[in-house]
Design an enzyme around this catalytic site. Structure first.
Site, PDB file in Angstrom:
ATOM      1  CG  HIS A 156      -1.888  -1.133   1.242  1.00  0.00           C
ATOM      2  ND1 HIS A 156      -1.779  -2.214   2.076  1.00  0.00           N
ATOM      3  CD2 HIS A 156      -2.976  -1.364   0.485  1.00  0.00           C
ATOM      4  CE1 HIS A 156      -2.775  -3.061   1.843  1.00  0.00           C
ATOM      5  NE2 HIS A 156      -3.509  -2.568   0.881  1.00  0.00           N
ATOM      6  CG  HIS A 157       4.577   1.620  -2.286  1.00  0.00           C
ATOM      7  ND1 HIS A 157       4.149   0.416  -2.801  1.00  0.00           N
ATOM      8  CD2 HIS A 157       5.077   2.314  -3.332  1.00  0.00           C
ATOM      9  CE1 HIS A 157       4.399   0.391  -4.104  1.00  0.00           C
ATOM     10  NE2 HIS A 157       4.959   1.530  -4.454  1.00  0.00           N
TER      11      HIS A 157
ATOM     12  CE  LYS B 180      -5.398  -0.889 -12.896  1.00  0.00           C
ATOM     13  NZ  LYS B 180      -6.223  -2.092 -12.956  1.00  0.00           N
TER      14      LYS B 180
ATOM     15  CE  LYS C 225       3.726  -7.091 -14.223  1.00  0.00           C
ATOM     16  NZ  LYS C 225       2.677  -7.974 -14.763  1.00  0.00           N
TER      17      LYS C 225
ATOM     18  CE  LYS D 248      -2.632 -11.232 -11.642  1.00  0.00           C
ATOM     19  NZ  LYS D 248      -1.994 -10.425 -12.687  1.00  0.00           N
TER      20      LYS D 248
ATOM     21  CB  SER E  47      -4.639  -0.678 -16.381  1.00  0.00           C
ATOM     22  OG  SER E  47      -5.267  -1.825 -16.882  1.00  0.00           O
TER      23      SER E  47
HETATM   24  P1  NAD Z   1      -5.636 -15.702 -21.720  1.00  0.00           P
HETATM   25  O1  NAD Z   1      -6.566 -16.500 -20.896  1.00  0.00           O
HETATM   26  O2  NAD Z   1      -6.193 -14.710 -22.677  1.00  0.00           O
HETATM   27  O3  NAD Z   1      -4.685 -16.664 -22.595  1.00  0.00           O
HETATM   28  C1  NAD Z   1      -3.955 -17.730 -22.086  1.00  0.00           C
HETATM   29  C2  NAD Z   1      -3.620 -18.665 -23.241  1.00  0.00           C
HETATM   30  O4  NAD Z   1      -2.744 -19.702 -22.764  1.00  0.00           O
HETATM   31  C3  NAD Z   1      -4.857 -19.358 -23.835  1.00  0.00           C
HETATM   32  O5  NAD Z   1      -4.805 -19.295 -25.233  1.00  0.00           O
HETATM   33  C4  NAD Z   1      -4.727 -20.780 -23.316  1.00  0.00           C
HETATM   34  O6  NAD Z   1      -5.354 -21.731 -24.161  1.00  0.00           O
HETATM   35  C5  NAD Z   1      -3.215 -20.945 -23.280  1.00  0.00           C
HETATM   36  N1  NAD Z   1      -2.779 -22.052 -22.417  1.00  0.00           N
HETATM   37  C6  NAD Z   1      -3.365 -22.528 -21.299  1.00  0.00           C
HETATM   38  N2  NAD Z   1      -2.686 -23.584 -20.823  1.00  0.00           N
HETATM   39  C7  NAD Z   1      -1.637 -23.772 -21.659  1.00  0.00           C
HETATM   40  C8  NAD Z   1      -0.565 -24.700 -21.701  1.00  0.00           C
HETATM   41  N3  NAD Z   1      -0.437 -25.656 -20.791  1.00  0.00           N
HETATM   42  N4  NAD Z   1       0.333 -24.590 -22.700  1.00  0.00           N
HETATM   43  C9  NAD Z   1       0.220 -23.630 -23.637  1.00  0.00           C
HETATM   44  N5  NAD Z   1      -0.780 -22.727 -23.655  1.00  0.00           N
HETATM   45  C10 NAD Z   1      -1.688 -22.791 -22.677  1.00  0.00           C
HETATM   46  O7  NAD Z   1      -4.613 -15.036 -20.688  1.00  0.00           O
HETATM   47  P2  NAD Z   1      -3.710 -13.752 -20.909  1.00  0.00           P
HETATM   48  O8  NAD Z   1      -4.444 -12.560 -20.421  1.00  0.00           O
HETATM   49  O9  NAD Z   1      -3.143 -13.787 -22.295  1.00  0.00           O
HETATM   50  O10 NAD Z   1      -2.548 -14.012 -19.816  1.00  0.00           O
HETATM   51  C11 NAD Z   1      -1.481 -14.897 -20.099  1.00  0.00           C
HETATM   52  C12 NAD Z   1      -0.357 -14.641 -19.114  1.00  0.00           C
HETATM   53  O11 NAD Z   1       0.048 -13.268 -19.226  1.00  0.00           O
HETATM   54  C13 NAD Z   1      -0.710 -14.833 -17.641  1.00  0.00           C
HETATM   55  O12 NAD Z   1       0.457 -15.279 -16.967  1.00  0.00           O
HETATM   56  C14 NAD Z   1      -1.043 -13.442 -17.173  1.00  0.00           C
HETATM   57  O13 NAD Z   1      -0.842 -13.284 -15.774  1.00  0.00           O
HETATM   58  C15 NAD Z   1      -0.028 -12.642 -17.960  1.00  0.00           C
HETATM   59  N6  NAD Z   1      -0.391 -11.226 -18.135  1.00  0.00           N
HETATM   60  C16 NAD Z   1      -1.558 -10.849 -18.716  1.00  0.00           C
HETATM   61  C17 NAD Z   1      -1.830  -9.488 -18.907  1.00  0.00           C
HETATM   62  C18 NAD Z   1      -3.062  -9.021 -19.640  1.00  0.00           C
HETATM   63  O14 NAD Z   1      -3.154  -7.804 -19.892  1.00  0.00           O
HETATM   64  N7  NAD Z   1      -3.982  -9.871 -20.021  1.00  0.00           N
HETATM   65  C19 NAD Z   1      -0.918  -8.534 -18.468  1.00  0.00           C
HETATM   66  C20 NAD Z   1       0.280  -8.959 -17.875  1.00  0.00           C
HETATM   67  C21 NAD Z   1       0.529 -10.316 -17.729  1.00  0.00           C
END
Ligand code: NAD
Length: 472
Positions: free
Chosen positions: A65-66, A71, A95, A107, A363
């Site tokens: 909470h700094h 978020k 981040k 989160k 965001s």
């Molecule tokens: P998403 O749900 O849109 O996509 C995830 C994808 O991974 C899907 O296509 C799914 O089928 C695939 N997947 C699932 N299990 C798998 C496996 N065993 N092997 C290969 N592919 C597999 O999720 P996202 O929003 O794209 O997030 C993906 C990662 O990115 C997460 O770690 C999330 O924390 C990180 N992330 C997301 C955002 C964002 O803006 N959405 C921002 C920062 C980080």
């Protein structure tokens, strides 16, 4: 996946400790930064469409909470647990500090496989989860602001905003309680693709430094680089799209069902259409299928983008990873031990806490838009356009030439919201990469980019605590 006995939060803390050892901050201050401040575990019943009742487990962790609000995204996945949300909340804290976004880290997660629930059931889960957050003061524009993550998107964010709005009655800033909303419902143009685009900007910046590329045996630039992507979801798909548009060659894709590879390149849009039609990436014409999805990570390539899950590069497979650059699209895809092994081998790992920060950066822009109640570009677009027209007319007069109407219309264009969002994101990613690299260089080979980015985050957060007068 790794079967490492070390928990995800402990992995994050190992990275933190490595960086903390390179700073001069007081141990108590470092402890305060490292701990997760608050965690809320909720359970509530869901009546399923078939009339049966199921108990749903959800969490929200606020790591630091700094700065307020905190978020971080909300994920719907079966492996969601308290350790995971704390680890991901901690990563959010670092981040935000790394890319100078003025938020603490949080989160959330719900332990479900979204595929197994109807839209109506998902709506009931999301609205009840929001209500629970509201009851415990874990949501609000100045308190804690969720966003999409694995398994959630704009639809879930609009359910959250609508539920929150109905609870707070007349709060003028209510829409700023969540980001990643649909554009007509307070969202911002450019948010959907922001994380993937941020990855592209960050890697492009890394690839522009000839000294670093020479060490990897690569030329500068993105064009012609061979890339492999794990996960074609929001992050992976958009990252792949921007790389392909810039001339990179997509030679491998890993998904839940397996992996595919082709040395001559995979057409991304045709692959997406094939997956939509068949439900799988496998047997895509012109590619070889690998039934073991994780084997796809081992395809020799220039840039590997793990963009699905955590801990996919671990002690068990790190020796077989042949990529020269790894851009961590997912959160925590590399264990701390694997990260050390890659650093020793000279692989350029561009860490998650920096490279996937495009989502939270945009965001932040969405949150600012919601609080200011005005679309970016609304005030200045026409003014800029008219100023450019006046400059072009002055050039025409002084050089006695006439520009075509087409040229005038192309050049004399004021920035709209998407232009400004892309510009803010590009500035953030490029400037931050240079700063992290400079920090890493200042440690004479003792720090990789991950450690350097953590050092930057720790310094930034420590400054907040000392500014507050809490620590000397
Ligand atoms: P998403 O749900 O849109 O996509 C995830 C994808 O991974 C899907 O296509 C799914 O089928 C695939 N997947 C699932 N299990 C798998 C496996 N065993 N092997 C290969 N592919 C597999 O999720 P996202 O929003 O794209 O997030 C993906 C990662 O990115 C997460 O770690 C999330 O924390 C990180 N992330 C997301 C955002 C964002 O803006 N959405 C921002 C920062 C980080």
């Amino acid at each position: 996946m790794s079967n490492s006995p070390i928990s995800f939060f402990e992995q994050v803390n190992r990275n933190f400790d490595k960086a903390a050892a390179l700073t001069k901050h007081h141990p108590t201050l470092l402890n305060q930064i490292r701990e997760c401040n608050s965690v809320y575990h909720m359970c509530f019943p869901l009546r399923r469409d078939d009339g049966t009742i199921e108990v749903i487990h959800g969490w929200r962790a606020e790591h630091s909470h700094h700065k307020l609000p905190t978020k971080g995204g909300i994920r719907y996945a079966l492996d969601v647990n308290e350790d995971e949300v704390c680890a991901l909340a901690a990563l959010m804290t670092y981040k935000c500090a790394i890319v100078h976004v003025p938020f603490g880290g949080a989160k959330g997660g719900v332990c479900i496989d979204a595929k197994n629930y109807s839209v109506g059931e998902l709506e009931r889960i999301t609205r009840r989860y929001t209500f629970e957050l509201y009851r415990k003061n874990f949501i609000g524009p100045g308190v804690d602001v969720p966003a999409p993550d694995f398994g959630t998107g704009a639809r879930e964010m609009s359910w959250i905003a609508d539920t929150y709005q109905s609870l707070v009655n007349n709060e003028v800033d209510a829409l700023a309680c969540v980001t990643g909303k649909p554009v007509p419902f307070g969202g911002i143009n450019g948010r959907t693709e922001a994380t993937g685009l941020g990855i592209f900007f960050g890697v492009r910046e890394a690839c522009s430094i000839s000294e670093d590329m020479k060490k990897l045996g690569l030329s500068t630039g993105i064009e012609g680089k061979r890339i492999v992507v794990q996960g074609l979801g929001n992050v992976g798909y958009h990252a792949a799209k921007f790389f392909c548009e810039a001339g990179a060659i997509l030679i491998g894709v890993c998904e839940r069902e397996g992996a595919i590879q082709s040395s001559t390149g995979i057409n991304l849009e045709e692959l997406m259409a094939h997956r939509k039609a068949t439900g799988s990436i496998m047997s895509f014409p012109g590619t070889t299928s690998l039934p073991d999805s994780a084997a796809g990570l081992e395809i020799p390539c220039d840039i590997l983008i793990p963009a699905a899950l955590e801990n996919v590069i671990h002690e068990g497979n790190v020796d077989r990873i042949k990529a020269k650059i790894i851009a961590e699209g997912a959160n925590g895809p590399t264990t701390s031990a694997a990260s050390e092994a890659l650093f020793k081998r000279g692989v350029l790992v561009i860490p998650d806490a920096y490279i996937n920060a495009g989502g939270v950066t945009v965001s932040y822009f969405e949150w600012l838009k919601n609080l200011s109640h005005v679309r970016f570009g609304r005030m200045e677009k026409r003014f800029e356009e008219q100023a450019f027209r006046r400059i072009l007319r002055a050039i025409e007069e002084s050089t006695e030439t006439n520009f075509s109407q087409e040229s005038i219309d192309r050049i004399a264009r004021g920035a709209d919201e998407k232009d400004l969002v892309y510009s803010g994101l590009e500035e953030t990613m490029c400037r931050t990469y240079q700063k992290i690299r400079a920090t890493a260089l200042s440690f004479d080979g003792r720090a990789d980019l991950r450690t350097a980015s953590f050092v930057q985050a720790i310094d930034m957060i420590a400054l907040c605590y000392t500014d507050m007068g809490i620590f000397p």
